[in-house]
Write a protein that holds these residues in place. Sequence first.
Motif, PDB file in Angstrom:
ATOM      1  N   GLU A 291       0.833  -1.201   0.000  1.00  0.00           N
ATOM      2  CA  GLU A 291       0.000   0.000   0.000  1.00  0.00           C
ATOM      3  C   GLU A 291       0.870   1.254   0.000  1.00  0.00           C
ATOM      4  O   GLU A 291       0.615   2.198  -0.749  1.00  0.00           O
ATOM      5  N   LEU A 292       1.913   1.270   0.834  1.00  0.00           N
ATOM      6  CA  LEU A 292       2.796   2.434   0.860  1.00  0.00           C
ATOM      7  C   LEU A 292       3.486   2.606  -0.484  1.00  0.00           C
ATOM      8  O   LEU A 292       3.607   3.731  -0.994  1.00  0.00           O
ATOM      9  N   PHE A 293       3.933   1.506  -1.079  1.00  0.00           N
ATOM     10  CA  PHE A 293       4.581   1.589  -2.385  1.00  0.00           C
ATOM     11  C   PHE A 293       3.647   2.250  -3.401  1.00  0.00           C
ATOM     12  O   PHE A 293       4.048   3.159  -4.140  1.00  0.00           O
ATOM     13  N   LYS A 294       2.402   1.806  -3.418  1.00  0.00           N
ATOM     14  CA  LYS A 294       1.443   2.359  -4.369  1.00  0.00           C
ATOM     15  C   LYS A 294       1.132   3.819  -4.064  1.00  0.00           C
ATOM     16  O   LYS A 294       1.096   4.667  -4.974  1.00  0.00           O
ATOM     17  N   GLU A 295       0.920   4.144  -2.787  1.00  0.00           N
ATOM     18  CA  GLU A 295       0.567   5.513  -2.424  1.00  0.00           C
ATOM     19  C   GLU A 295       1.702   6.494  -2.726  1.00  0.00           C
ATOM     20  O   GLU A 295       1.471   7.612  -3.163  1.00  0.00           O
ATOM     21  N   LEU A 296       2.938   6.058  -2.486  1.00  0.00           N
ATOM     22  CA  LEU A 296       4.062   6.981  -2.627  1.00  0.00           C
ATOM     23  C   LEU A 296       4.537   7.095  -4.077  1.00  0.00           C
ATOM     24  O   LEU A 296       4.888   8.184  -4.525  1.00  0.00           O
ATOM     25  N   THR A 297       4.533   5.982  -4.809  1.00  0.00           N
ATOM     26  CA  THR A 297       5.047   6.013  -6.182  1.00  0.00           C
ATOM     27  C   THR A 297       3.949   6.212  -7.221  1.00  0.00           C
ATOM     28  O   THR A 297       4.235   6.578  -8.363  1.00  0.00           O
ATOM     29  N   GLY A 298       2.706   5.940  -6.832  1.00  0.00           N
ATOM     30  CA  GLY A 298       1.609   6.024  -7.787  1.00  0.00           C
ATOM     31  C   GLY A 298       1.513   4.796  -8.679  1.00  0.00           C
ATOM     32  O   GLY A 298       0.725   4.768  -9.628  1.00  0.00           O
ATOM     33  N   LYS A 299       2.317   3.762  -8.375  1.00  0.00           N
ATOM     34  CA  LYS A 299       2.317   2.550  -9.187  1.00  0.00           C
ATOM     35  C   LYS A 299       1.993   1.328  -8.337  1.00  0.00           C
ATOM     36  O   LYS A 299       2.359   1.262  -7.172  1.00  0.00           O
ATOM     37  N   GLN A 300       1.323   0.362  -8.952  1.00  0.00           N
ATOM     38  CA  GLN A 300       1.033  -0.903  -8.275  1.00  0.00           C
ATOM     39  C   GLN A 300       2.314  -1.723  -8.171  1.00  0.00           C
ATOM     40  O   GLN A 300       3.095  -1.793  -9.118  1.00  0.00           O
ATOM     41  N   PHE A 301       2.555  -2.318  -7.015  1.00  0.00           N
ATOM     42  CA  PHE A 301       3.713  -3.187  -6.873  1.00  0.00           C
ATOM     43  C   PHE A 301       3.503  -4.474  -7.646  1.00  0.00           C
ATOM     44  O   PHE A 301       2.487  -5.141  -7.494  1.00  0.00           O
ATOM     45  N   GLU A 302       4.474  -4.823  -8.494  1.00  0.00           N
ATOM     46  CA  GLU A 302       4.422  -6.056  -9.278  1.00  0.00           C
ATOM     47  C   GLU A 302       5.565  -6.963  -8.819  1.00  0.00           C
ATOM     48  O   GLU A 302       6.734  -6.681  -9.086  1.00  0.00           O
ATOM     49  N   PRO A 303       5.266  -8.051  -8.134  1.00  0.00           N
ATOM     50  CA  PRO A 303       6.329  -8.912  -7.608  1.00  0.00           C
ATOM     51  C   PRO A 303       7.059  -9.701  -8.691  1.00  0.00           C
ATOM     52  O   PRO A 303       6.493 -10.019  -9.735  1.00  0.00           O
ATOM     53  N   THR A 304       8.322  -9.991  -8.409  1.00  0.00           N
ATOM     54  CA  THR A 304       9.127 -10.873  -9.251  1.00  0.00           C
ATOM     55  C   THR A 304       9.383 -12.157  -8.471  1.00  0.00           C
ATOM     56  O   THR A 304       9.731 -12.103  -7.287  1.00  0.00           O
ATOM     57  N   SER A 305       9.214 -13.299  -9.104  1.00  0.00           N
ATOM     58  CA  SER A 305       9.405 -14.569  -8.419  1.00  0.00           C
ATOM     59  C   SER A 305      10.818 -14.663  -7.842  1.00  0.00           C
ATOM     60  O   SER A 305      11.799 -14.277  -8.478  1.00  0.00           O
ATOM     61  N   THR A 306      10.907 -15.175  -6.625  1.00  0.00           N
ATOM     62  CA  THR A 306      12.212 -15.360  -5.976  1.00  0.00           C
ATOM     63  C   THR A 306      12.593 -16.839  -5.894  1.00  0.00           C
ATOM     64  O   THR A 306      13.544 -17.199  -5.213  1.00  0.00           O
ATOM     65  N   GLU A 307      11.879 -17.681  -6.624  1.00  0.00           N
ATOM     66  CA  GLU A 307      12.086 -19.131  -6.531  1.00  0.00           C
ATOM     67  C   GLU A 307      13.514 -19.531  -6.897  1.00  0.00           C
ATOM     68  O   GLU A 307      14.093 -20.445  -6.316  1.00  0.00           O
ATOM     69  N   ASN A 308      14.119 -18.824  -7.889  1.00  0.00           N
ATOM     70  CA  ASN A 308      15.470 -19.168  -8.347  1.00  0.00           C
ATOM     71  C   ASN A 308      16.503 -18.127  -7.950  1.00  0.00           C
ATOM     72  O   ASN A 308      17.591 -18.076  -8.537  1.00  0.00           O
ATOM     73  N   PHE A 309      16.177 -17.309  -6.949  1.00  0.00           N
ATOM     74  CA  PHE A 309      17.057 -16.190  -6.610  1.00  0.00           C
ATOM     75  C   PHE A 309      18.443 -16.646  -6.164  1.00  0.00           C
ATOM     76  O   PHE A 309      19.450 -16.015  -6.493  1.00  0.00           O
ATOM     77  N   VAL A 310      18.505 -17.733  -5.435  1.00  0.00           N
ATOM     78  CA  VAL A 310      19.802 -18.222  -4.935  1.00  0.00           C
ATOM     79  C   VAL A 310      20.758 -18.505  -6.097  1.00  0.00           C
ATOM     80  O   VAL A 310      21.956 -18.220  -6.012  1.00  0.00           O
TER      81      VAL A 310
END
Length: 322
Positions: A291-310
Amino acid sequence: MSSKTVHTDSALRNCILKTTAPAFGEPYRGKVREVYELDEETLGIVVTDRISAFDHIMKQAIPYKGQILNNLAAFSFDKVDDLVNTHIIDVPHPNVTIAKKCDPVPVEVVIRACLTGHAWRVYKSGKRELCGVKLPDGMVENEHFEEPILTPATKAKEGHDEDISEKEILDRGIVDEKIWAEIREKAFKVFERGRKVASEQGLILVDTKYEFGLYNGEVTLIDEVHTADSSRYFYSDGYEERLAKGEKQKQLSKEFLREWLMDHDFQGLEGQTLPDLPDEFRWEVFDRYAELFKELTGKQFEPTSTENFVKELPLIFEAYTL
């Protein structure tokens, strides 16, 4: 995309709690960030999904929290880079920042525009001084100070950070007087810019903490800026009415986590047991950050998968060491 659509068991299972990149050595592990030294002048900073309160890291992580923090920090660094040198080089992945290696100044620079949080708890106890700053009588919780105040804290490697006055910082030689004067000046300028950015989005920047370092001898803003971990925001709409009625402010910050912990008999004190965070509450925390991300940036947060981050992390770092 509604935040509800990312509430999956997979996201809970794949939170980034700890990272490794063997070719780059063991990182410095902070409460949230893990810092790798890529070369003599460059750091690779991973923003994990860990969350802390009362100087304790919770046993459960918050899905995608690291991505929200990292992206929000990048957004906010960009908003102030005409006012102060920043450590940002690049943000190649939602969880990763490539940064200049600075010599950290061992003081957290806390600026407060309102009497809330820690400051209110001190005030409510009857004290009228915080970090050497005199506080007027007759204030109520969440009321604005006439002017923002600076209330520093020493950075503890373990345990609680401790309040300290500017006079003590100089008397004890913790920071050179000339450097401290520059830090002080730049901190207030950055805070004013943060207030302006927040105001344009219908928010009040209530308080925040900054960390500074020296890069080639120059004062440089490091760590994070104006995120939900480092800052507290109120909604402007209805602020005055709630203040007049003595009601709680509608806010975006980690304070609700602290309140939840206090309701579960934990304030980080000796003998207290750190409670587990239920999955439902973990998603509530995620929703606050999104919510803070959206309110402050004006953009919806779009997650990136972290399944292969390691597996991805060493490759990300290698691109900056060739």
